[in-house]
Design an enzyme around this catalytic site. Structure first.
Site, PDB file in Angstrom:
ATOM      1  N   LEU A 102      -3.652  -8.547   5.560  1.00  0.00           N
ATOM      2  CA  LEU A 102      -4.190  -9.905   5.402  1.00  0.00           C
ATOM      3  C   LEU A 102      -3.920 -10.466   4.008  1.00  0.00           C
ATOM      4  O   LEU A 102      -4.235 -11.628   3.734  1.00  0.00           O
ATOM      5  CB  LEU A 102      -5.692  -9.937   5.698  1.00  0.00           C
ATOM      6  CG  LEU A 102      -6.095  -9.788   7.170  1.00  0.00           C
ATOM      7  CD1 LEU A 102      -7.621  -9.809   7.317  1.00  0.00           C
ATOM      8  CD2 LEU A 102      -5.465 -10.885   8.033  1.00  0.00           C
ATOM      9  N   ARG A 103      -3.335  -9.648   3.130  1.00  0.00           N
ATOM     10  CA  ARG A 103      -2.899 -10.092   1.787  1.00  0.00           C
ATOM     11  C   ARG A 103      -4.027 -10.652   0.930  1.00  0.00           C
ATOM     12  O   ARG A 103      -3.772 -11.275  -0.088  1.00  0.00           O
ATOM     13  CB  ARG A 103      -1.793 -11.143   1.901  1.00  0.00           C
ATOM     14  CG  ARG A 103      -0.549 -10.657   2.628  1.00  0.00           C
ATOM     15  CD  ARG A 103       0.198  -9.598   1.818  1.00  0.00           C
ATOM     16  NE  ARG A 103       1.494  -9.282   2.422  1.00  0.00           N
ATOM     17  CZ  ARG A 103       1.910  -8.045   2.690  1.00  0.00           C
ATOM     18  NH1 ARG A 103       1.141  -7.000   2.405  1.00  0.00           N
ATOM     19  NH2 ARG A 103       3.102  -7.834   3.211  1.00  0.00           N
ATOM     20  N   ASN A 116      -3.990  -2.397   0.812  1.00  0.00           N
ATOM     21  CA  ASN A 116      -3.006  -2.478  -0.289  1.00  0.00           C
ATOM     22  C   ASN A 116      -2.895  -3.911  -0.805  1.00  0.00           C
ATOM     23  O   ASN A 116      -1.846  -4.527  -0.784  1.00  0.00           O
ATOM     24  CB  ASN A 116      -1.643  -1.942   0.158  1.00  0.00           C
ATOM     25  CG  ASN A 116      -1.047  -2.702   1.321  1.00  0.00           C
ATOM     26  OD1 ASN A 116      -1.779  -3.287   2.123  1.00  0.00           O
ATOM     27  ND2 ASN A 116       0.270  -2.714   1.414  1.00  0.00           N
ATOM     28  N   ASP A 148      -1.906   3.124   2.962  1.00  0.00           N
ATOM     29  CA  ASP A 148      -0.746   2.500   3.607  1.00  0.00           C
ATOM     30  C   ASP A 148      -0.009   1.543   2.681  1.00  0.00           C
ATOM     31  O   ASP A 148      -0.604   0.841   1.871  1.00  0.00           O
ATOM     32  CB  ASP A 148      -1.173   1.720   4.853  1.00  0.00           C
ATOM     33  CG  ASP A 148       0.024   1.064   5.525  1.00  0.00           C
ATOM     34  OD1 ASP A 148       0.985   1.785   5.848  1.00  0.00           O
ATOM     35  OD2 ASP A 148       0.026  -0.163   5.691  1.00  0.00           O
ATOM     36  N   HIS A 180       0.361   7.028   6.076  1.00  0.00           N
ATOM     37  CA  HIS A 180       1.715   6.460   5.994  1.00  0.00           C
ATOM     38  C   HIS A 180       2.612   7.623   5.577  1.00  0.00           C
ATOM     39  O   HIS A 180       2.517   8.118   4.455  1.00  0.00           O
ATOM     40  CB  HIS A 180       1.717   5.332   4.959  1.00  0.00           C
ATOM     41  CG  HIS A 180       3.067   4.846   4.543  1.00  0.00           C
ATOM     42  ND1 HIS A 180       3.471   3.532   4.713  1.00  0.00           N
ATOM     43  CD2 HIS A 180       4.105   5.465   3.939  1.00  0.00           C
ATOM     44  CE1 HIS A 180       4.706   3.377   4.248  1.00  0.00           C
ATOM     45  NE2 HIS A 180       5.112   4.544   3.757  1.00  0.00           N
ATOM     46  N   HIS A 220       2.526   3.662  12.094  1.00  0.00           N
ATOM     47  CA  HIS A 220       3.884   3.180  12.383  1.00  0.00           C
ATOM     48  C   HIS A 220       4.980   4.257  12.504  1.00  0.00           C
ATOM     49  O   HIS A 220       5.902   4.286  11.707  1.00  0.00           O
ATOM     50  CB  HIS A 220       4.313   2.107  11.386  1.00  0.00           C
ATOM     51  CG  HIS A 220       4.077   2.434   9.926  1.00  0.00           C
ATOM     52  ND1 HIS A 220       4.507   3.592   9.326  1.00  0.00           N
ATOM     53  CD2 HIS A 220       3.460   1.717   8.954  1.00  0.00           C
ATOM     54  CE1 HIS A 220       4.163   3.569   8.048  1.00  0.00           C
ATOM     55  NE2 HIS A 220       3.535   2.444   7.802  1.00  0.00           N
ATOM     56  N   ASN A 239       9.501  -1.102   6.588  1.00  0.00           N
ATOM     57  CA  ASN A 239       9.267   0.291   6.230  1.00  0.00           C
ATOM     58  C   ASN A 239       8.206   0.844   7.169  1.00  0.00           C
ATOM     59  O   ASN A 239       7.097   0.340   7.168  1.00  0.00           O
ATOM     60  CB  ASN A 239       8.793   0.403   4.782  1.00  0.00           C
ATOM     61  CG  ASN A 239       8.591   1.841   4.369  1.00  0.00           C
ATOM     62  OD1 ASN A 239       8.996   2.766   5.076  1.00  0.00           O
ATOM     63  ND2 ASN A 239       7.951   2.051   3.238  1.00  0.00           N
ATOM     64  N   ASP A 265       1.595  -4.010  12.382  1.00  0.00           N
ATOM     65  CA  ASP A 265       1.968  -3.893  10.964  1.00  0.00           C
ATOM     66  C   ASP A 265       2.345  -5.280  10.430  1.00  0.00           C
ATOM     67  O   ASP A 265       3.311  -5.435   9.681  1.00  0.00           O
ATOM     68  CB  ASP A 265       3.113  -2.889  10.775  1.00  0.00           C
ATOM     69  CG  ASP A 265       3.287  -2.467   9.312  1.00  0.00           C
ATOM     70  OD1 ASP A 265       2.513  -2.950   8.452  1.00  0.00           O
ATOM     71  OD2 ASP A 265       4.197  -1.665   9.033  1.00  0.00           O
TER      72      ASP A 265
END
Lengths: 326, 424
Positions: free
Chosen positions: B63-64, B94, B152, B179, B232, B278, B305
C-alpha cells in the site's frame, strides 16, 4: 483533422539485430559498399541528408563509435549534435525520458544513443518521433558493430554464407558478441563462442551458435574474433577469472594459436598482451583498421536507410558498382 | 486484525448462479443481505454470465503508506481492492518508515479506520528496519494488531535470525511470511537465468536463488515446529521443496501471483519495465509446475503482490526499473482469461485459491455465503469483456503488465464486511 490524414508509416529503428531480416542486412551491406567509393574522392561529402539532423546521445565514454557516427552523419551532409552525459543536464539528475523529450523539440531525424542500461534505446524510441539507432545498451546489443563486422568479413573473405567465426573472450558481458552471433546466424554463417566457463552463459546456444571453453575450438574458424577482457571482471565479488595471467595463458590469441589463412578481428580498444598478442594485432591477419573504416560506411548506410523510406528513396548520389551478392 | 472505515451494513439482494466451493454450493439462488448480514438464501433464477461467489482475500499488497503516498494510499489501494472483488487485504511492512514498531503500526491502523474501504490487515517486520539484524518487538506488534511477520521486499539473509524469529514468534499466534532469495545468487539479477537472459544480456537471477532459501526456511520451520508462509513462489524447484516438506507433515502454506501463472520470461524480450518483478518471470516448465501446484492445493493462495510504482520510476530503461507490478484490479480477469477459459484451471479452484485459501493461511475469517454470516461476496459477469487502460485504475499507479490487453470476466459488485464497496 488528424483522422483525415493517411496513417504515418511506422518509424523504423535499429535497436537490435532482431529488427532486421536477412534481406535488410544484405541491403545495408550493399549500400555501405556503394558508399566506399566516396571515401576515396577528394571531396568526400555527399548531399544525401542535407537539412536532416542527427543527434548522438552518449551516456558512456566512447571514442571510436561516437567519432564514427559523427563523421558518418557529416559525410552525408546532415547537421549533427553530440551530447555526452558528463557536463550536461544528466549530471543534474535529468531522466533519460526528459533528455529525449528535450532533444525531440529540435525535431531530429535520427537519435543515436549509447547507454549503460539495457532497454534505454527503447525508451527514446517510445517518447520521440526520431528514428533511433542503438549504439550500445549495456550488455544487450550493438547492432552497427555487428553490421560493420559482417561487412569487414565479407570484404576480407569474400562470403558470409557458410563462414565459420570463432568469438573468443568475455561473452557474458559482451553486447558485441550477442549482436554479432545473431547477425551471423541471419546470413547463414556458423559461429562458436569460446571463453572460460564463467564467462560463457548457458542458454546462448539458442541463438544458433556453439559454445566451447577450449581455445582449440578456434582452429577450424575462418575468422577469429577477439573480445576485450576487462579488468573489472577480476574485482572482488566478481571473480569471473582468477587472474589476467591465467586468462591470457588459456585464451590469449598468440601467433601460435593462429594458423595461416585465418583473419583476426577485434572491436577495440585492444588490451595488447592480454586477450591479443601484439604480434597478432600488428600482423597482416589483423583487420582492426579495416573494421574502423567499415564502421564509417556502414553507419552512413544505416543513417541513409533509416531516414529515406525504402519506397520513396532518393538517389544515393554516388556511382556504385553493382554489389556482390552474399 | 482487519480494520476499515466502519459503516453500517447495507441491504441488498443479488441473484444468479451462486458458487461457493468451500460450502459446496453451485445453484441459481437469490441472496438477501439485511444490515450487512446474509439473511436469506432462496431459490432464484440464473442470469446470463452472472456469478456470485465469496469475495477475494489478497494476502500480499504493497500500500506504499506511509512514505510513498504518491504511489498508493490506504484509500486508493482499498478502492482498487474493492474494484478487484476483494473483501480483505494484507499490506506489507516495507514502507518508509518500515512497520517495525507498535507506534508505526498503531498509526497505520488508525489511518485505516479512517480511510480503508475494504478491511485491511498489516504485517509487521521480522527485523528492525528490515535490516536482518535484530528482531522486532513481536509481542507488542501482535497486540497492536499485526497480521503476521515478514521482511518482504528482501530476504532474511541470516539463517540464525530466521530461527530466532521462528522461536520468538511462538509467543504470538502469528506466522512468518518469508521472501526467499539468496542475495549472493540473485545479485545484479534482472531476469530469470535462462535462454532469454543469456540472449538479452540481462543479469541472471537463477531459480536456485529462490529454492535454496525455500529449502532452508522449510528446514528451519521443521526444526522449530512452526508454521511458515512462503511468499510469491516462482520456481519449479521451490514447489518441489514445498511438496517434500508437506509430505513430511510441514505446516507450510504458499502463494503464487497471477503474473507468474500467466507469463514466462519470454515476455521480458519486450524490455517493458512492466514485466520486471522480483522474483522474475521464469520458464514455461516453472509456470506449468506452479499451475499444477495451485490445482493440487500445495500452493493454496493466489496473491497479487500488488506493487505500485510512480510512472517516473517505470519510464526508464528495463535495467534501471524497479521490480514490481500492480495486480489488485486485474487478478480475477487475468486468471479467468488465461487459465480458466483455456481449461488450465477450474473456475471453482480459482475462486477457492483467491478466497478461502489465503484466509485460511493467515487465520482470517473465511468468506462464506451462508445465512447469518457477514456478507463478503463478489458478483462477476463472466461474459463481460474489457480492455485494461491507464485511465481505468482506482490505484494511483498504472504499472500493470496487462495494459492494452482485452480480458474476459469482470467484477461488477463487491460486498465487503456487509457493505457494498464497489459497483461497476
Amino acid at each position: 483533422m488528424s483522422e483525415l490524414r493517411p496513417p504515418a508509416p511506422p518509424r523504423r529503428h535499429l535497436l537490435s539485430i532482431r529488427d532486421l531480416d536477412r534481406s535488410e542486412v544484405e541491403r545495408l551491406l550493399d549500400t555501405a559498399r556503394s558508399l566506399t567509393s566516396s571515401l576515396d574522392r577528394e571531396l568526400k561529402k555527399l548531399p544525401t541528408l542535407r537539412g536532416r539532423t542527427v543527434v548522438n546521445l552518449f551516456y558512456e565514454s566512447s571514442t571510436r563509435t561516437l567519432a564514427s557516427f559523427e563523421l558518418a552523419a557529416k559525410r552525408l551532409s546532415a547537421d549533427t549534435m553530440s551530447l555526452r552525459s558528463t557536463g550536461s543536464s544528466v549530471d543534474k539528475g535529468e531522466s533519460l525520458k526528459d533528455t529525449a523529450l528535450t532533444l525531440a523539440a529540435y525535431d531530429p531525424d535520427v537519435i543515436v544513443i549509447r547507454h549503460p542500461a539495457i532497454g534505454a534505446p527503447g525508451v527514446v524510441a517510445r517518447v520521440t518521433d526520431a528514428h533511433v539507432v542503438n549504439a550500445g545498451d549495456g550488455k544487450h546489443q550493438h547492432p552497427t558493430q555487428a553490421l560493420l563486422d559482417l561487412y569487414t568479413m565479407r570484404e576480407a573473405v569474400g562470403r558470409l554464407e557458410g563462414l565459420h567465426v570463432a568469438v573468443v573472450g568475455d561473452i557474458l558481458h559482451s553486447r558485441v558478441a550477442r549482436s554479432l552471433v545473431q547477425a551471423l546466424a541471419l546470413v547463414g554463417a556458423r559461429s562458436v563462442l569460446v571463453g572460460p566457463p564463467t564467462l560463457v552463459p548457458r542458454g546462448l546456444e539458442a541463438l544458433g551458435c556453439e559454445l566451447s571453453t577450449d581455445i582449440r575450438a578456434i582452429e577450424d574458424a575462418d575468422v577469429v574474433y577477439v573480445l576485450r577482457m576487462q579488468r573489472e571482471r577480476m574485482a572482488a565479488g566478481e571473480a569471473y577469472v582468477p587472474s589476467l595471467r591465467e586468462y591470457t595463458a588459456l585464451y590469449g590469441i598468440t601467433p601460435d594459436r593462429i594458423r595461416a589463412g585465418q583473419v583476426v578481428m577485434h572491436p577495440g580498444p585492444m588490451n595488447r598482451g592480454v586477450e591479443i598478442d601484439a604480434r597478432v594485432a600488428d600482423s597482416e591477419a589483423a583487420l582492426v583498421v579495416d573494421q574502423v573504416r567499415a564502421g564509417l560506411v556502414v553507419r552512413m548506410a544505416v543513417l541513409y536507410d533509416l531516414v529515406t523510406q525504402p519506397a520513396a528513396r532518393e538517389p544515393l548520389g554516388v556511382t556504385s558498382e553493382p554489389a556482390e551478392v552474399v | 486484525m482487519l480494520v476499515c472505515a466502519n459503516g453500517r451494513g447495507d441491504d441488498l439482494v443479488v441473484e444468479g448462479r451462486v458458487l461457493d466451493p468451500a460450502l459446496g454450493i453451485d445453484a441459481a439462488l437469490r441472496v438477501t443481505v439485511t444490515n450487512g448480514v446474509v439473511s436469506a438464501i432462496e431459490p432464484g433464477s440464473a442470469s446470463e454470465g452472472i456469478l456470485i461467489a465469496p469475495a477475494f482475500v489478497d494476502p500480499h499488497v504493497h500500500l506504499r503508506t506511509p512514505g510513498r503516498e504518491d504511489e498508493e494510499t490506504i484509500r486508493s489501494g482499498t478502492e482498487a481492492a474493492a474494484a478487484g472483488g476483494y473483501c480483505a487485504i494484507l499490506a506489507m511492512p516495507n514502507t518508509e518508515p518500515v512497520v517495525d514498531s507498535a507506534s508505526v503500526l498503531g498509526a497505520l491502523v488508525e489511518r485505516a479506520r479512517e480511510e480503508a474501504l475494504v478491511p485491511t490487515g498489516f504485517l509487521a517486520a521480522i527485523s528492525r528496519g528490515q535490516r536482518g539484524e535484530e528482531l522486532t518487538e513481536m509481542v507488542e506488534l501482535a497486540s497492536e494488531g499485526a497480521a503476521a511477520f515478514t521482511d518482504d521486499g528482501r530476504p532474511v539473509v541470516s539463517a540464525a535470525l530466521v530461527r530466532r524469529a521462528l522461536q520468538y514468534s511462538a509467543l504470538t499466534d502469528l506466522r512468518l511470511a518469508l521472501h526467499c532469495e539468496e542475495p549472493a545468487l540473485s545479485r545484479n539479477g534482472h531476469a530469470h537465468e535462462g535462454v532469454v537472459s543469456a540472449e538479452l544480456g540481462l543479469g541472471a537471477y537463477p531459480s536456485l536463488a529462490e529454492s535454496l532459501m525455500v529449502e532452508r526456511d522449510l528446514a528451519l520451520a521443521d526444526l522449530e515446529r512452526r508454521p511458515i508462509h512462503l511468499l510469491h513462489l516462482s520456481a519449479r524447484e521451490s514447489v518441489e521443496a514445498l511438496d517434500r516438506a508437506l509430505a513430511a507433515g510441514a505446516a507450510a502454506t504458499a502463494e503464487v501471483t497471477p503474473h507468474h501463472l500467466v507469463l514466462t520470461d519470454d515476455a521480458v524480450r519486450s524490455l517493458d519495465p512492466n514485466v520486471k518483478m522480483n522474483p522474475p518471470l521464469r520458464a514455461a516448465l516453472d509456470r506449468e509446475t506452479l499451475r499444477d501446484a495451485l490445482r493440487r492445493g500445495a500452493v493454496s493462495c493466489i496473491a497479487t503482490d500488488h506493487a505500485p510504482h510512480a510512472p517516473e520510476e517505470k519510464d526508464v530503461p528495463f535495467e534501471e526499473a524497479p521490480f514490481g507490478v500492480t495486480g489488485l484490479e486485474t487478478a480475477f480477469s487475468a486468471l479467468y482469461t488465461h487459465l480458466v477459459l483455456p481449461g488450465a484451471l477450474a473456475l471453482e479452484t480459482l475462486l477457492e485459491r483467491m478466497s478461502t485459501g489465503p484466509a485460511r493461511a493467515f487465520g482470517l475469517a473465511e468468506p462464506r455465503i451462508e445465512v447469518g454470516a457477514r456478507a463478503n461476496l463478489v458478483v462477476l459477469d463472466l461474459d463481460a469483456e474489457w480492455t485494461v487502460t491507464e485511465g481505468g485504475f482506482r490505484s494511483r499507479s498504472t504499472n500493470s503488465w496487462l495494459l492494452g490487453e482485452t480480458l474476459h470476466g469482470r467484477v461488477v459488485q463487491t460486498v465487503a464486511d456487509g457493505r457494498v464497496v464497489f459497483s461497476g
